[in-house]
Design an enzyme around this catalytic site. Structure first.
Site, PDB file in Angstrom:
ATOM      1  N   SER A  47      -9.839   1.899   2.900  1.00 55.99           N
ATOM      2  CA  SER A  47      -8.957   2.634   2.245  1.00 55.99           C
ATOM      3  C   SER A  47      -7.719   1.675   1.367  1.00 55.99           C
ATOM      4  O   SER A  47      -7.288   2.062   0.417  1.00 55.99           O
ATOM      5  CB  SER A  47      -7.973   3.746   2.991  1.00 55.99           C
ATOM      6  OG  SER A  47      -7.167   3.071   3.945  1.00 55.99           O
ATOM      7  N   LYS A  86       0.999  -1.302   0.080  1.00 58.36           N
ATOM      8  CA  LYS A  86       0.032   0.016  -0.185  1.00 58.36           C
ATOM      9  C   LYS A  86       0.983   1.305  -0.033  1.00 58.36           C
ATOM     10  O   LYS A  86       2.014   1.456   0.518  1.00 58.36           O
ATOM     11  CB  LYS A  86      -0.977  -0.047   1.268  1.00 58.36           C
ATOM     12  CG  LYS A  86      -1.939   1.026   1.253  1.00 58.36           C
ATOM     13  CD  LYS A  86      -2.914   0.702   2.391  1.00 58.36           C
ATOM     14  CE  LYS A  86      -4.229   2.001   2.487  1.00 58.36           C
ATOM     15  NZ  LYS A  86      -4.915   1.780   3.894  1.00 58.36           N
ATOM     16  N   SER A 100     -10.085  -0.513   7.457  1.00 56.85           N
ATOM     17  CA  SER A 100      -9.502  -0.117   5.789  1.00 56.85           C
ATOM     18  C   SER A 100      -8.840  -1.503   5.343  1.00 56.85           C
ATOM     19  O   SER A 100      -8.329  -1.443   3.989  1.00 56.85           O
ATOM     20  CB  SER A 100      -8.345   0.901   5.995  1.00 56.85           C
ATOM     21  OG  SER A 100      -8.969   2.301   5.771  1.00 56.85           O
TER      22      SER A 100
END
Lengths: 477, 479
Positions: free
Chosen positions: B144, B68, B168
């Site tokens: 997210s 990420k 997330s």
């Protein structure tokens, strides 16, 4: 109108840890800008702080020396404000649960005048970087960012600029005794802000609190406070009402100028630092630190007065640095004549050290040797003139007393028969001085003594020389 | 054989046998990405050079991991999908990255898409545009960690790292039909994770099955002297006890999670999952977590307060975007203002303002302090339940994926998408989302298990038993 003065001091002290408060970068002073940095002290995204254990130990040590209540449970908080020297735009500091609360510091500006000034709180925080302003742009040096600072806040119980000065001196002495900080204002390892309010004598209402910043020496603190007292008195005399503000001391112009008013005071939005867990201190940890505390200057001073018969001022001077007091005491233990040793230390020894710009910490004459020297002078084995020469030599060469004595072939010539010849020679060579002496100018005698000393490489016993000279001069009248 | 479709443990077997090389896997992924990522947008900065000849001899044998964009990778851009971090190349690796590298993983140079600074539940708040749901490109992939979940679901990655502050990892995993694990707070080092909310953030794996989650968790967990909030606790091999049966395991069903507003299809799938688990010997009891209703409000105060402070460092001074002047004003203040105005997206600004307000003098007690107290109550709710039960079962999200654009103008509705995941972060407990079926529209549904502190072993065991008796994790989107 008469006013009472109320002063509180906030002192920031850089701790002498080898590494920074929350990372392992070096804290050494004077390095090339931006070389002692890492992701943590630069506040790079993703980096996290880890508390330096020694910084905590130093904080606890200081708190104990200042008679504070150590908080068994404390934590760090973030103080949020934007400034380019603050890499994260928040400072890791402490707010409502600092390391220590409620202590006191005793000051004693003169013999018999003692005052206890309470300490409100002591907390640990990190230093910011340093801005270097240049024409048209500014540069940032982050070497200083993250160096551990101790903020020591006094209660507003200081009532004059002189007391403020004494408070700072005493604080500095203690911190240096503890070896937690150099307290060198020029290097920025000690910084001080002051709060001052004036109050009409016999009135209750305290005037507006004025915060003073930008004082770069103890003297500047004293001067700025003195200036403020005058400035505020004049305004109050005219019936003006002061408002809370922060003012900057301008040492060149000898005045303070307004920096910001209460309305524009920043909201720091303190909240608990989530990257550090709260700390719990065990009693055993605190006890261990307590045991390691040295005798503090205030107590040492009084012990020296009582035990060694030093005067207040003598003791005050000798305890001002721990190393100096230690040196003194080592010497006294070897030769129990404190006054004589005191005189030799503050006189010849300090004189030579100051000339060489070396501190007592770096002294290279052993107390044993220093005491031998003093003893030899006292027992007339060496005259004091020669002794000072020897002292110089030792300081310059780091040789032992015995070595220097041997090399210099130091002997005290006190045999009148040997000296008589030299004395006669000097008299023969200096008829002017002889006639001066005879016409009543007694100073001439000292000149003649000096001449004899010179001819004997300072080895002659000056007392015998003087006696011989007098005999010869007076006898030939 | 399409290597990109396999799981990490399957590939490790093949690598060990010498049937394939890690470069074969990397190449397969590269080809897959070249074909479909223009539609999915799971990855950002797609031009980063992919090394094919990566040789590593650790246990992971050169297997690639997708990371990420908020986890620091040495010399590799890490921008949190925000304009303000444009060009930021960290001079260091996050601890999880070092650990993966030391175990022989290849850090995939294309980072995964995310909501800017992890602010969002749909991956729409990315400065690189949204990532799309592989099951239906018109739908969000969740957020997210949307890019990580989408990449794994679309076989553009073998496994990925995500971060979970309020759901997330789990919510996008559930939206994309993959496994997402949020470890206990303190289990995995946060060093190198660009902070959103420091007291809530956790790094965890997003994988194709539960075994892989256990495998990766075993590697990334453990004490880190660089993170004061990381716990010094020995790390078991989480793959060891996965297949132990779950007979007699006591599972709690909190009534506050089965409420109106829960999508009917989601509810149906969860009910079926409960039946599966019952057959495996688990028992179910309804319980109450009475403070659940305050979780979202509590979360948005604490998370935004911490975020407002964490994001203060993005000011144009040291790194990332800097806009020197505005309309001739080149003062420091103007530089700050312009840089932050242009650098942060709308949601980032909203949260910074919200958090700044919550910490402001005079409001702190009413908001932040109160929220912390409620947080303690939420924590206690869980502690009570875990005195009696082994784990808790809930839906991961009240709905399956929603359409792109559907909620982006309505922040409050968007925030409610995390209603079932937020509490685990507030309490700090571990949680996992595993696929448990599909809605009538063909979108995946996720099942969430929660367990007590450091009981990832329990989570993984229950999740594995469930998974091995269902087919959901084997389903692939048609793309």
């Amino acid at each position: 109108m008469e006013y009472d003065v109320v002063i509180g001091l906030e002192t920031h002290v850089q701790l002498k840890t080898k590494t920074k408060a929350f990372c392992s970068c070096s804290t050494e002073f004077g390095q090339v800008p931006n070389t002692s940095i890492c992701p943590v002290c630069l506040g790079l995204p993703g980096s996290l702080p880890v508390l330096n254990k020694l910084a905590l130990e130093f904080a606890v040590k200081t708190a104990l020396a200042l008679n504070c209540r150590i908080q068994r449970y404390f934590r760090f908080d973030r103080k949020n404000y934007f400034y380019p020297d603050l890499p994260k735009n928040y400072q890791i500091s402490q707010y409502d649960l600092p390391v220590a609360l409620q202590g006191f510091l005793e000051i004693e500006p003169q013999e018999g005048v003692r005052k206890c000034i309470e300490i409100k709180r002591i907390h640990l925080e990190e230093d910011a970087g340093k801005l270097i302003h240049t024409e048209g742009y500014s540069l940032i040096d982050f070497n200083r960012a993250g160096i551990p600072l101790l903020e020591i806040v006094s209660e507003p119980q200081i009532n004059s600029p002189e007391e403020a000065y004494e408070y700072l001196l005493s604080l500095k002495e203690i911190l240096r005794y503890l070896e937690v900080s150099d307290c060198d204002m020029e290097k920025g390892s000690l910084r001080c802000d002051a709060n001052i309010s004036l109050k009409k004598r016999d009135h209750f209402q305290l005037g507006a609190k004025i915060e003073l910043k930008n004082m770069n020496s103890f003297k500047a603190v004293k001067d700025a406070l003195a200036y403020e007292i005058e400035r505020q008195s004049k305004l109050l005399d005219k019936g003006r009402i002061l408002t809370q503000e922060t003012r900057l001391w301008d040492a060149k112009e000898v005045r303070t100028v307004s920096m910001r008013t209460k309305e524009s005071a920043p909201d720091y939005r303190y909240f608990p630092e989530p990257d550090l867990l709260p700390f719990v201190l065990e009693d055993s940890y605190i006890e261990k630190i307590k045991e390691s505390l040295p005798e503090l200057p205030y107590y040492k001073k009084h012990r020296f007065i009582e035990t060694y018969g030093l005067s207040f001022n003598e003791a005050r001077f000798i305890v001002s640095e721990k190393k100096l007091a230690d040196y003194f005491e080592l010497c006294v233990n070897l030769f129990p004549f404190p006054k004589i040793i005191y005189n030799w230390i503050v006189g010849p020894l300090m004189g030579e050290l100051n000339e060489r710009k070396i501190s007592i910490e770096d002294i290279n004459i052993l107390p044993q040797d220093f005491v031998c020297l003093i003893k030899d002078v006292e027992s007339d084995k060496i005259n004091s003139l020669k002794a000072k020469e020897v002292l110089k030599k030792i300081l310059d060469t780091a040789k032992s007393y015995a070595e220097v004595i041997k090399e210099e072939s130091v002997i005290m010539i006190s045999d009148s028969n040997i000296l008589k010849g030299v004395v006669q020679k000097v008299l023969d060579e200096n008829p002017k001085s002889v006639s001066d002496y005879k016409s009543g100018k007694t100073n001439a005698l000292m000149f003649l003594v000096g001449q004899v000393m010179k001819k004997t490489q300072n080895n002659a016993d000056p007392k015998i020389v003087q006696k011989l000279l007098k005999e010869l001069l007076d006898g030939s009248v | 054989m399409e290597l990109n479709k396999l799981t990490a443990h399957q590939l490790l077997g093949l690598l060990k046998e010498g049937v394939i090389k890690s470069s074969d896997v990397i190449l397969a992924l590269k080809e897959r990405i070249d074909v479909i990522d223009s539609q999915i947008n799971a990855y950002v900065r797609k031009n980063e050079k992919i090394e094919l000849s990566y040789v590593q001899n650790g246990p992971l044998q050169g297997l690639p991991v997708a990371v990420k964009d908020n986890i620091c990778t040495l010399d590799l851009n890490t921008e949190c999908c925000s304009k303000i971090l444009e060009g930021f190349k960290p001079p260091y690796d996050a601890t999880v990255i070092s650990k993966l590298k030391s175990q022989g993983a290849y850090i995939f140079p294309l980072k995964t898409n995310m909501d800017e600074f992890a602010f969002g539940s749909s991956c729409e708040n990315s400065c690189f545009g949204p990532a799309h749901n592989p099951w239906n490109l018109e739908y969000v992939c969740g957020g997210s960690s949307g890019g990580s979940a989408a990449a794994v679901a679309a076989d553009e990655a073998i496994f990925a790292l995500g971060t979970d502050t309020g759901g997330s990892i789990r919510q996008p995993a559930s939206f994309c039909g993959v496994v997402g694990l949020k470890p206990t707070y303190g289990r995995v080092s946060r060093y190198g994770l660009i902070a959103f909310a420091s007291s809530l953030d956790v790094i965890g794996p997003i994988t194709k099955d539960v075994y892989d989650s256990a495998l990766i968790l075993s590697i990334i967990s453990g004490y880190d002297p660089y993170d004061s909030t990381c716990v010094n606790l020995s790390v078991p091999d989480f793959t060891q006890n996965l297949s132990k049966d779950i007979k007699g395991i006591k599972i709690a069903l909190p009534k506050e999670y089965f409420i109106e507003g829960l999508d009917k299809d989601v509810e149906q799938n969860i009910k079926e999952a409960i039946e599966v688990l019952k057959k495996l010997g688990a028992s179910f009891t309804e319980v109450s977590l009475p403070h659940t209703k305050y979780a979202v409000a509590t979360y948005y105060i604490i998370a935004t307060a911490e975020a407002s402070s964490n994001l203060a460092r993005f000011d144009g001074v040291q790194y990332g975007l800097r806009i020197n002047s505005f309309e001739g004003d080149s003062s420091l203040l103007q530089m700050y203002k312009t840089t932050r105005a242009k650098g942060f997206g709308e949601e980032a600004k909203r949260r910074i303002i919200l958090g700044t307000f919550a910490l402001a003098h005079g409001y702190y007690e009413a908001y932040y302090l109160r929220a912390q107290k409620v947080r303690t109550l939420i924590k206690k709710d869980f502690e009570e339940v875990f005195k009696e039960f082994d784990c808790i079962l809930t839906p991961t999200s009240p709905t399956a994926a929603f359409k792109i654009g559907e909620k982006i103008r309505e922040p409050l509705k968007m925030y409610l998408s995390d209603i079932f995941t937020i509490s685990a972060n507030l309490a700090g407990i571990p949680a996992i989302s595993v696929p448990c079926g599909f809605t009538k529209k063909g979108l995946p549904v996720g099942l969430q298990f929660l367990a007590g502190y450091f009981r990832e072993d329990m989570l993984l065991q229950v999740a594995y038993n469930y998974e091995q008796n269902t087919i959901w994790h084997k389903m692939k989107p048609k793309i």
